[in-house]
Scaffold this motif. Structure first.
Motif: not given
Length: 126
Positions: A38-43
């Motif tokens: 999933f792009t845009g998810i950090t961490g």
């Protein structure tokens, strides 16, 4: 009757186990986790498990490519409990080399003896 049922069940499980336990399709593939990115998810990180002997790899040579020509470097290289190469990449870096709906990733590297390897896997991208 119960004994026959148990024997059939056990045989069925034994025959099915190798197919369900197989992680790799061949020497030129790798197991990617998560296989849906999933792009845009950090961490989070993308982890790649291989069947390449960790002790034979020139660590500085390992990079990952995807859509386009850009290559990213892992933030962590380690060996698994079988002595094989595991590479971890940050989500921010991976986002720069993937495109929805699907991207083929290629892990490139060099062996200490000068040979090279290229491992591929396709992941879903959202």
């Amino acid at each position: 009757m119960l004994r026959k049922s148990i024997i059939v069940l056990v045989l069925g499980l034994l025959l099915a186990a190798p197919a369900s336990a197989r992680k790799y399709k061949g020497d030129d593939t790798m197991l990617v986790s998560p296989y849906v990115f999933f792009t845009g998810i950090t961490g989070i990180s993308l982890t790649i498990h291989t069947e390449v002997d960790f002790s034979e790899v020139v660590r500085e040579s390992v990079v990952l490519t995807g859509a386009g020509t850009e290559a990213i470097e892992p933030y962590l290289l380690k060996r698994d409990n079988r002595g094989n190469l595991v590479a971890k990449f940050t989500a921010d870096d991976v986002s720069t080399i993937v495109e929805a709906p699907r991207t083929t990733l290629t892990l490139h590297g060099t062996y200490g003896d000068g040979g090279t390897f290229e491992l591929t896997a396709s992941i879903r991208v959202w």
